[in-house]
Design an enzyme around this catalytic site. Structure first.
Site, PDB file in Angstrom:
ATOM      1  N   ARG A  38      28.188  42.726   2.835  1.00  0.00           N
ATOM      2  CA  ARG A  38      28.572  41.343   3.116  1.00  0.00           C
ATOM      3  C   ARG A  38      27.859  40.378   2.162  1.00  0.00           C
ATOM      4  O   ARG A  38      28.450  39.456   1.633  1.00  0.00           O
ATOM      5  CB  ARG A  38      28.215  41.019   4.575  1.00  0.00           C
ATOM      6  CG  ARG A  38      29.181  40.065   5.200  1.00  0.00           C
ATOM      7  CD  ARG A  38      29.047  39.991   6.704  1.00  0.00           C
ATOM      8  NE  ARG A  38      30.305  39.459   7.239  1.00  0.00           N
ATOM      9  CZ  ARG A  38      30.496  39.151   8.505  1.00  0.00           C
ATOM     10  NH1 ARG A  38      29.556  39.361   9.386  1.00  0.00           N
ATOM     11  NH2 ARG A  38      31.638  38.669   8.901  1.00  0.00           N
ATOM     12  N   PRO A  89      27.936  40.263  21.073  1.00  0.00           N
ATOM     13  CA  PRO A  89      29.091  40.952  21.667  1.00  0.00           C
ATOM     14  C   PRO A  89      29.107  40.846  23.191  1.00  0.00           C
ATOM     15  O   PRO A  89      28.107  40.442  23.795  1.00  0.00           O
ATOM     16  CB  PRO A  89      28.873  42.415  21.266  1.00  0.00           C
ATOM     17  CG  PRO A  89      27.660  42.466  20.438  1.00  0.00           C
ATOM     18  CD  PRO A  89      26.944  41.172  20.522  1.00  0.00           C
ATOM     19  N   THR A  90      30.235  41.217  23.778  1.00  0.00           N
ATOM     20  CA  THR A  90      30.299  41.350  25.229  1.00  0.00           C
ATOM     21  C   THR A  90      29.749  42.730  25.574  1.00  0.00           C
ATOM     22  O   THR A  90      30.066  43.715  24.897  1.00  0.00           O
ATOM     23  CB  THR A  90      31.770  41.236  25.702  1.00  0.00           C
ATOM     24  OG1 THR A  90      32.280  39.991  25.212  1.00  0.00           O
ATOM     25  CG2 THR A  90      31.877  41.271  27.208  1.00  0.00           C
ATOM     26  N   ALA A 219      31.495  25.243  27.675  1.00  0.00           N
ATOM     27  CA  ALA A 219      32.459  24.386  28.376  1.00  0.00           C
ATOM     28  C   ALA A 219      33.575  23.933  27.435  1.00  0.00           C
ATOM     29  O   ALA A 219      34.752  23.967  27.806  1.00  0.00           O
ATOM     30  CB  ALA A 219      31.737  23.172  28.966  1.00  0.00           C
ATOM     31  N   ASN A 221      34.761  25.389  24.748  1.00  0.00           N
ATOM     32  CA  ASN A 221      35.696  26.483  24.480  1.00  0.00           C
ATOM     33  C   ASN A 221      36.533  26.817  25.719  1.00  0.00           C
ATOM     34  O   ASN A 221      37.712  27.121  25.612  1.00  0.00           O
ATOM     35  CB  ASN A 221      34.945  27.721  23.978  1.00  0.00           C
ATOM     36  CG  ASN A 221      34.683  27.629  22.478  1.00  0.00           C
ATOM     37  OD1 ASN A 221      35.316  26.833  21.787  1.00  0.00           O
ATOM     38  ND2 ASN A 221      33.761  28.415  21.988  1.00  0.00           N
ATOM     39  N   LEU A 224      39.256  24.151  26.011  1.00  0.00           N
ATOM     40  CA  LEU A 224      40.303  24.331  24.999  1.00  0.00           C
ATOM     41  C   LEU A 224      41.211  25.501  25.366  1.00  0.00           C
ATOM     42  O   LEU A 224      42.442  25.401  25.324  1.00  0.00           O
ATOM     43  CB  LEU A 224      39.675  24.569  23.618  1.00  0.00           C
ATOM     44  CG  LEU A 224      38.994  23.355  22.980  1.00  0.00           C
ATOM     45  CD1 LEU A 224      38.162  23.772  21.777  1.00  0.00           C
ATOM     46  CD2 LEU A 224      40.038  22.316  22.561  1.00  0.00           C
ATOM     47  N   CYS A 273      35.832  33.605  19.943  1.00  0.00           N
ATOM     48  CA  CYS A 273      35.081  32.772  20.890  1.00  0.00           C
ATOM     49  C   CYS A 273      35.672  32.659  22.291  1.00  0.00           C
ATOM     50  O   CYS A 273      34.957  32.841  23.275  1.00  0.00           O
ATOM     51  CB  CYS A 273      34.947  31.361  20.333  1.00  0.00           C
ATOM     52  SG  CYS A 273      33.817  31.266  18.965  1.00  0.00           S
TER      53      CYS A 273
END
Ligand code: UDX
Ligand code: ADP
Length: 482
Positions: A38, A89-90, A219, A221, A224, A273
């Site tokens: 990268r 990550p989740t 909030a 995100n 939206l 996101c």
């Protein structure tokens, strides 16, 4: 000269630091990452991410006051301000699996900062993190440091959207800086404010306490994403009643309290996101004994999943309830136009749904590579946010039915149906007459982004499905069960 180091050279760290370097010639900015490939790309003519305007900004500053490096320890040690923009990550296993943020990368970055620091530093949370992460990071820093060193932690969430990142950074709606309400905390807030104030008007730089800044990002995100799920829920009702979702959105958006933006019906929202941040919010609500609030936000994701499966069902149902062995062209794989990013793109779920019904897919996207598409179609949910070497081996059998091609015409040739899954401008001006002539008949177009002129395509002979728009007689006769 103020020295800034940013840990994490991704979609957030790279463009944000490039713009800081451009706007603050007296600041030296080093962006570091563990990923050598990268960093090499950031130092080359082909940057690792496609973002309009980014090349130009990087070219102007790279080698002057903007540097990309893998010398993580050294660059952090020398910096006055350290931005942390690593992946979050989740969690896929253990407590909070499928919802909570996995802060492994964050924690290891914080421990590294504590280990290498020889002078006091301001540490800035840039990647979106759960509320109260700053407190945890502060603990790691203060429990591991040498007595003479002070760390001040700030939350400075990034609100840029991909595809318009440079414009968003040049002219932000607001810059948010959260800090401790102590004299030292406020001094750190002021130091970061001084950086942004070099190009952002003072009244757009908001300062809050730490938790408010962290929660505001989640909030924003969630709000939206909620707008999109609201309009997508309406799109299903529009199809059932003969209303037109574009007309409804326009009429609704004319109310100045609602406003016109972010009301486009689509095959579903994607991106790194929205889903992740809402899942995070849901988890935080559950942990704080607020199951009703958690349930409320969960629904935004459920509608998004419903919208994607509704689209697949529509495709399958209209083709006599089977797409088995039928060639389907997929136009667009990125989660939105003007980016090569595929994280959580609705195209993954739609393609997997069609593959589940045994379709043959021919996929074209102007910016996404074949390797990326193939990796996405075989990866497990939530694995995308881990480095490649840490992802479990994937099952590649589905790839036998996938071809990635170089243009839209090749994708559509001999196909039974075309699905438009990203709103790339070039899909608006394709020669649809030529596409029609090369397709099997009846020829279908499923427009998941409402980019084509459906009536013109109907004149050519296509059967057209547009999200939330009145249905063709054919589609009305072939109802899709969601
Ligand atoms: C989002 C937020 O906008 C940004 O502020 C935050 O910092 C990161 O998350 P991003 O994910 O880059 O940015 O793109 P965004 O423009 O918000 O689009 C997200 C998804 O929603 C895309 O898949 C897009 O196609 C979809 N979308 C957007 C719709 O389906 N309808 C709309 O009206 C708008
Ligand atoms: P975002 O979209 O939020 O910018 P990305 O996943 O694109 O997220 O970028 C995060 C980057 O952070 C990755 O390139 C990853 O290699 C890097 N990273 C993660 N942990 C560390 C660390 N401890 N030190 C340096 N870089 C790291």
């Amino acid at each position: 000269m103020v020295k800034i180091c940013c840990i994490g050279a991704g979609y957030v760290g790279g463009p944000t630091m490039a713009v800081i370097a451009l706007k603050c010639p007296s600041v030296e900015v080093v962006v570091v990452d563990l990923n050598q490939k990268r960093i090499d790309a950031w130092n080359s003519d082909t940057l690792p991410i496609y973002e309009p305007g980014l090349d130009d900004v990087v070219k102007q500053c790279r080698g002057k006051n903007l540097f990309f490096s893998t010398k993580v320890d050294e660059s952090v040690m020398e910096a006055d301000i350290v931005f942390v923009s690593v992946n979050t990550p989740t969690k896929t296993t253990g407590l909070g699996a499928g919802k909570a943020a996995d802060l492994t990368y964050w924690e290891s970055a914080a421990r590294m900062i504590a280990r290498v620091s020889k002078s006091s530093k301001i540490v800035v949370e840039k990647s979106t993190v759960p509320v109260k992460t700053a407190e945890a990071i502060e603990k790691i820093l203060t429990h591991n440091n040498k007595s003479e060193i002070q760390f001040q932690i700030l939350s400075n969430p990034e609100f840029l959207a991909e595809g318009t990142a440079i414009e968003d950074l040049f002219h932000p709606d607001r810059v948010l800086i959260g800090g401790r309400e102590t004299p030292e905390g406020q001094k750190a807030v002021q130091a970061l404010k001084d950086v942004y104030a070099q190009w952002v008007p003072e009244d757009k730089i908001l300062t809050t306490n730490l938790w408010s800044a962290e929660l505001s990002k989640l909030a924003a995100n969630a709000f939206l994403a909620q707008r999109i799920s609201s309009v997508n829920a309406m799109s299903a009702l529009c199809e059932a009643t003969g209303a037109n979702v574009a007309q409804v959105s326009y009429a609704v958006g004319k109310d100045s309290r609602i406003g016109p933006k972010f009301l486009n019906g689509s095959v579903g929202f994607g991106g790194s996101c929205f889903q992740k941040d809402i899942l995070n919010l849901v988890y935080i609500c559950e942990c704080n004994g607020l199951p009703e609030v958690a349930e409320y936000w969960k629904q935004v994701i459920k509608i998004n999943d419903y919208q994607k499966s509704r689209f697949v069902n529509r495709v399958v149902a209209s083709m006599f309830n089977t797409v088995s062995k039928k060639k389907i062209a997929i136009l667009g794989f990125a989660f939105k136009k003007d980016t090569g990013d595929t994280r959580e793109t609705p195209a993954i779920d739609v393609c997997q749904g069609l593959l589940g019904d045994n379709a043959d897919l021919s996929i074209y996207d102007p910016q996404v590579t074949e390797d990326q598409i193939k990796m996405d179609l075989t990866s497990k949910k939530f694995d995308w946010d881990h480095p490649l070497h840490l992802r479990p081996m994937s099952d590649t059998t589905t790839l036998e039915k996938v071809r990635v091609v170089k243009d839209a015409y090749e994708a559509a040739k001999d196909s039974h149906g075309v699905c438009i899954l990203t709103e790339w401008d070039e899909f608006k001006t394709l020669d649809y007459q030529k596409i029609y002539e090369g397709m099997q008949k009846p020829a279908f177009i499923f427009d998941g982004r409402n980019v084509v002129d459906a009536n013109k395509l109907r004149e050519i002979g296509f059967i057209v499905y547009s999200i939330g728009k009145p249905l063709d007689a054919w589609l009305n006769d072939m109802p899709a069960v969601a």
